[in-house]
Design an enzyme around this catalytic site. Structure first.
Site, PDB file in Angstrom:
ATOM      1  N   LYS A 193      -3.158 -45.398  56.931  1.00 41.77           N
ATOM      2  CA  LYS A 193      -2.884 -44.262  56.045  1.00 41.77           C
ATOM      3  C   LYS A 193      -1.960 -44.672  54.911  1.00 41.77           C
ATOM      4  O   LYS A 193      -2.204 -44.365  53.754  1.00 41.77           O
ATOM      5  CB  LYS A 193      -2.220 -43.105  56.805  1.00 41.77           C
ATOM      6  CG  LYS A 193      -3.020 -42.560  57.959  1.00 41.77           C
ATOM      7  CD  LYS A 193      -2.290 -41.436  58.657  1.00 41.77           C
ATOM      8  CE  LYS A 193      -0.977 -41.822  59.315  1.00 41.77           C
ATOM      9  NZ  LYS A 193      -1.099 -42.776  60.447  1.00 41.77           N
TER      10      LYS A 193
ATOM     11  N   ARG B 263       0.865 -33.103  61.014  1.00 47.69           N
ATOM     12  CA  ARG B 263       0.700 -33.901  62.210  1.00 47.69           C
ATOM     13  C   ARG B 263       0.310 -33.048  63.395  1.00 47.69           C
ATOM     14  O   ARG B 263       0.089 -33.554  64.469  1.00 47.69           O
ATOM     15  CB  ARG B 263       2.046 -34.548  62.532  1.00 47.69           C
ATOM     16  CG  ARG B 263       2.132 -35.960  62.006  1.00 47.69           C
ATOM     17  CD  ARG B 263       2.298 -36.790  63.172  1.00 47.69           C
ATOM     18  NE  ARG B 263       2.443 -38.211  63.135  1.00 47.69           N
ATOM     19  CZ  ARG B 263       2.764 -39.039  62.219  1.00 47.69           C
ATOM     20  NH1 ARG B 263       2.966 -38.661  61.004  1.00 47.69           N
ATOM     21  NH2 ARG B 263       2.860 -40.310  62.476  1.00 47.69           N
TER      22      ARG B 263
ATOM     23  N   ARG C 232       2.496 -55.863  62.065  1.00 47.32           N
ATOM     24  CA  ARG C 232       2.982 -55.172  60.870  1.00 47.32           C
ATOM     25  C   ARG C 232       4.459 -55.448  60.634  1.00 47.32           C
ATOM     26  O   ARG C 232       5.254 -55.523  61.554  1.00 47.32           O
ATOM     27  CB  ARG C 232       2.796 -53.666  61.010  1.00 47.32           C
ATOM     28  CG  ARG C 232       3.459 -52.933  59.846  1.00 47.32           C
ATOM     29  CD  ARG C 232       3.031 -51.543  59.730  1.00 47.32           C
ATOM     30  NE  ARG C 232       3.427 -50.741  60.878  1.00 47.32           N
ATOM     31  CZ  ARG C 232       3.159 -49.449  60.962  1.00 47.32           C
ATOM     32  NH1 ARG C 232       2.500 -48.855  59.996  1.00 47.32           N
ATOM     33  NH2 ARG C 232       3.531 -48.775  62.015  1.00 47.32           N
TER      34      ARG C 232
ATOM     35  N   ARG D 228       9.062 -52.502  62.684  1.00 49.28           N
ATOM     36  CA  ARG D 228       9.620 -51.166  62.857  1.00 49.28           C
ATOM     37  C   ARG D 228       9.981 -50.945  64.324  1.00 49.28           C
ATOM     38  O   ARG D 228       9.272 -51.384  65.208  1.00 49.28           O
ATOM     39  CB  ARG D 228       8.578 -50.118  62.445  1.00 49.28           C
ATOM     40  CG  ARG D 228       8.768 -49.648  61.029  1.00 49.28           C
ATOM     41  CD  ARG D 228       7.595 -48.862  60.514  1.00 49.28           C
ATOM     42  NE  ARG D 228       7.132 -47.780  61.382  1.00 49.28           N
ATOM     43  CZ  ARG D 228       6.148 -46.948  61.048  1.00 49.28           C
ATOM     44  NH1 ARG D 228       5.540 -47.080  59.889  1.00 49.28           N
ATOM     45  NH2 ARG D 228       5.757 -46.007  61.876  1.00 49.28           N
TER      46      ARG D 228
ATOM     47  N   ARG E 133       2.830 -43.220  70.939  1.00 47.81           N
ATOM     48  CA  ARG E 133       2.424 -42.619  69.650  1.00 47.81           C
ATOM     49  C   ARG E 133       0.932 -42.317  69.648  1.00 47.81           C
ATOM     50  O   ARG E 133       0.499 -41.311  69.087  1.00 47.81           O
ATOM     51  CB  ARG E 133       2.783 -43.554  68.494  1.00 47.81           C
ATOM     52  CG  ARG E 133       4.274 -43.529  68.172  1.00 47.81           C
ATOM     53  CD  ARG E 133       4.699 -44.730  67.369  1.00 47.81           C
ATOM     54  NE  ARG E 133       4.102 -44.786  66.061  1.00 47.81           N
ATOM     55  CZ  ARG E 133       4.051 -45.893  65.317  1.00 47.81           C
ATOM     56  NH1 ARG E 133       4.571 -47.020  65.772  1.00 47.81           N
ATOM     57  NH2 ARG E 133       3.507 -45.866  64.135  1.00 47.81           N
TER      58      ARG E 133
HETATM   59  P1  AP5 Z   1      -0.426 -48.821  57.788  1.00 41.04           P
HETATM   60  O1  AP5 Z   1      -1.017 -48.546  56.446  1.00 41.04           O
HETATM   61  O2  AP5 Z   1       1.024 -49.094  57.876  1.00 41.04           O
HETATM   62  O3  AP5 Z   1      -0.865 -47.660  58.807  1.00 41.04           O
HETATM   63  P2  AP5 Z   1      -0.372 -46.174  58.939  1.00 41.04           P
HETATM   64  O4  AP5 Z   1      -1.584 -45.357  59.292  1.00 41.04           O
HETATM   65  O5  AP5 Z   1       0.448 -45.740  57.785  1.00 41.04           O
HETATM   66  O6  AP5 Z   1       0.505 -46.322  60.264  1.00 41.04           O
HETATM   67  P3  AP5 Z   1       1.929 -45.742  60.632  1.00 41.04           P
HETATM   68  O7  AP5 Z   1       2.403 -46.497  61.821  1.00 41.04           O
HETATM   69  O8  AP5 Z   1       2.817 -45.676  59.455  1.00 41.04           O
HETATM   70  O9  AP5 Z   1       1.511 -44.340  61.089  1.00 41.04           O
HETATM   71  P4  AP5 Z   1       2.318 -43.362  61.852  1.00 41.04           P
HETATM   72  O10 AP5 Z   1       1.488 -42.178  61.595  1.00 41.04           O
HETATM   73  O11 AP5 Z   1       2.538 -43.670  63.278  1.00 41.04           O
HETATM   74  O12 AP5 Z   1       3.776 -43.487  61.235  1.00 41.04           O
HETATM   75  P5  AP5 Z   1       4.623 -42.556  60.300  1.00 41.04           P
HETATM   76  O13 AP5 Z   1       5.503 -43.376  59.495  1.00 41.04           O
HETATM   77  O14 AP5 Z   1       3.743 -41.556  59.629  1.00 41.04           O
HETATM   78  O15 AP5 Z   1      -1.257 -50.008  58.450  1.00 41.04           O
HETATM   79  C1  AP5 Z   1      -0.893 -50.540  59.720  1.00 41.04           C
HETATM   80  C2  AP5 Z   1      -1.001 -52.062  59.729  1.00 41.04           C
HETATM   81  O16 AP5 Z   1      -2.360 -52.441  59.621  1.00 41.04           O
HETATM   82  C3  AP5 Z   1      -0.292 -52.717  58.551  1.00 41.04           C
HETATM   83  O17 AP5 Z   1       0.263 -53.913  58.961  1.00 41.04           O
HETATM   84  C4  AP5 Z   1      -1.410 -52.945  57.531  1.00 41.04           C
HETATM   85  O18 AP5 Z   1      -1.126 -54.030  56.718  1.00 41.04           O
HETATM   86  C5  AP5 Z   1      -2.602 -53.212  58.430  1.00 41.04           C
HETATM   87  N1  AP5 Z   1      -3.854 -52.699  57.866  1.00 41.04           N
HETATM   88  C6  AP5 Z   1      -4.048 -51.562  57.138  1.00 41.04           C
HETATM   89  N2  AP5 Z   1      -5.358 -51.404  56.806  1.00 41.04           N
HETATM   90  C7  AP5 Z   1      -6.002 -52.478  57.360  1.00 41.04           C
HETATM   91  C8  AP5 Z   1      -7.374 -52.883  57.394  1.00 41.04           C
HETATM   92  N3  AP5 Z   1      -8.356 -52.169  56.806  1.00 41.04           N
HETATM   93  N4  AP5 Z   1      -7.673 -54.026  58.064  1.00 41.04           N
HETATM   94  C9  AP5 Z   1      -6.703 -54.757  58.685  1.00 41.04           C
HETATM   95  N5  AP5 Z   1      -5.389 -54.429  58.675  1.00 41.04           N
HETATM   96  C10 AP5 Z   1      -5.036 -53.285  58.022  1.00 41.04           C
HETATM   97  O19 AP5 Z   1       5.482 -41.763  61.374  1.00 41.04           O
HETATM   98  C11 AP5 Z   1       6.430 -42.406  62.178  1.00 41.04           C
HETATM   99  C12 AP5 Z   1       7.122 -41.400  63.051  1.00 41.04           C
HETATM  100  O20 AP5 Z   1       7.817 -40.435  62.232  1.00 41.04           O
HETATM  101  C13 AP5 Z   1       6.218 -40.568  63.946  1.00 41.04           C
HETATM  102  O21 AP5 Z   1       5.933 -41.217  65.146  1.00 41.04           O
HETATM  103  C14 AP5 Z   1       7.072 -39.314  64.131  1.00 41.04           C
HETATM  104  O22 AP5 Z   1       8.074 -39.525  65.071  1.00 41.04           O
HETATM  105  C15 AP5 Z   1       7.731 -39.145  62.780  1.00 41.04           C
HETATM  106  N6  AP5 Z   1       6.978 -38.275  61.859  1.00 41.04           N
HETATM  107  C16 AP5 Z   1       6.420 -38.631  60.663  1.00 41.04           C
HETATM  108  N7  AP5 Z   1       5.796 -37.586  60.102  1.00 41.04           N
HETATM  109  C17 AP5 Z   1       5.946 -36.542  60.955  1.00 41.04           C
HETATM  110  C18 AP5 Z   1       5.512 -35.199  60.939  1.00 41.04           C
HETATM  111  N8  AP5 Z   1       4.789 -34.690  59.937  1.00 41.04           N
HETATM  112  N9  AP5 Z   1       5.871 -34.400  61.983  1.00 41.04           N
HETATM  113  C19 AP5 Z   1       6.591 -34.876  62.999  1.00 41.04           C
HETATM  114  N10 AP5 Z   1       7.029 -36.146  63.088  1.00 41.04           N
HETATM  115  C20 AP5 Z   1       6.713 -36.974  62.075  1.00 41.04           C
HETATM  116 MG    MG Z   2       2.487 -45.256  57.522  1.00 41.66          MG
END
Ligand code: AP5
Ligand code: MG
Length: 218
Positions: free
Chosen positions: A17, A92, A131, A164, A175
């Site tokens: 994402k 979410r 990552r 992270r 997660r």
């Molecule tokens: P990346 O682009 O980083 O993936 P992502 O979907 O952004 O993954 P996240 O881990 O950031 O998602 P998340 O939803 O768990 O975390 P968030 O920060 O939102 O890609 C992942 C890896 O794969 C990278 O190394 C990339 O280079 C590689 N990659 C990408 N595309 C690729 C491809 N096509 N092929 C190969 N490799 C590829 O949330 C973190 C925490 O915050 C949550 O757990 C929660 O506690 C809290 N939080 C955030 N938002 C909310 C909300 N709205 N409500 C409640 N809690 C929340």
């Molecule tokens: Mg992300």
């Protein structure tokens, strides 16, 4: 180019994402808003919000809606969001989606696309351990797929890049559970509204992006 487009990125943790939202933001010149990045910024700066959010994030749980929703609504009300934005990590769960819908409805506005980046759980675990994220600007790398030019250093801002805290295998499993329970129902929610679009997130990230551009430019 489409104007004033408002996009939600859906997908499991690690689906890509953030990677795709950054590219969308650059190409379409709209802000990339990641609630995860906002929380990590606050954790890094030791704010009260950051301390509270960290308790949940480190366990792989969602941060409570009371903390999350206001931050997001304040952010999308800012001037730079007038011409659209891409939301990454929000909503979410169904209640967050409803609050967003209602808030937009009040100003006679709506989300244009919910783009689901579809990646099976098996691929996720592998991606997460590779990552690395910048502690300063949130830019994301992958040790094998997208290494930084200089080891351990962010190409964009020169700060340190780290694993992270929530990318350790045990937390990733939690997660994923939380994703399936609380976030995946949003796929049906946006499908019912007719704005869901699905892209295969397992292919090369440039090809994922091309598929997204096709959707946005259609
Ligand atoms: P990346 O682009 O980083 O993936 P992502 O979907 O952004 O993954 P996240 O881990 O950031 O998602 P998340 O939803 O768990 O975390 P968030 O920060 O939102 O890609 C992942 C890896 O794969 C990278 O190394 C990339 O280079 C590689 N990659 C990408 N595309 C690729 C491809 N096509 N092929 C190969 N490799 C590829 O949330 C973190 C925490 O915050 C949550 O757990 C929660 O506690 C809290 N939080 C955030 N938002 C909310 C909300 N709205 N409500 C409640 N809690 C929340
Ligand atoms: Mg992300």
């Amino acid at each position: 180019m489409r104007e004033k487009v408002k996009i939600i990125m859906l997908g499991a943790p690690g689906a890509g994402k953030g990677t795709q939202a950054k590219m969308i933001s650059e190409k379409y010149n709209i802000p990339h808003i990641s609630t995860g990045d906002i929380f990590r910024f606050n954790i890094k700066n030791g704010t009260e919000l950051g301390m509270e959010a960290k308790k949940y994030m480190d366990q792989g749980l969602l941060v409570p809606d009371e903390l999350t929703v206001k931050i997001l609504l304040d952010r999308v009300a800012k001037d730079d969001c007038k011409d659209g934005y891409v939301l990454d990590g929000f909503p979410r769960n169904i209640p967050q989606a409803e609050v967003l819908d209602n808030a937009l409805g009040e100003i006679d506005d709506k989300i244009d696309f919910a783009i689901d980046v579809d990646v099976p759980d098996e691929n996720i675990i592998k991606r997460m351990s590779g990552r690395r994220a910048c502690i300063n600007c949130g830019a994301t790398y992958h040790m094998e797929n997208i290494p930084p030019k200089k080891e351990g250093i962010c190409d964009d801002c020169g700060a340190e890049i780290v694993l992270r805290d929530d990318d350790r295998p045990k937390t990733v499993g939690k997660r994923l559970d939380v994703y399936h329970e609380q976030t995946q129902p949003l796929i049906d929610f946006y499908q019912a509204k007719g704005i869901l679009r699905t892209v295969d997130g397992t292919i090369d990230m440039k090809d994922v992006f091309a598929a997204i551009c096709d959707i946005l430019d259609r």
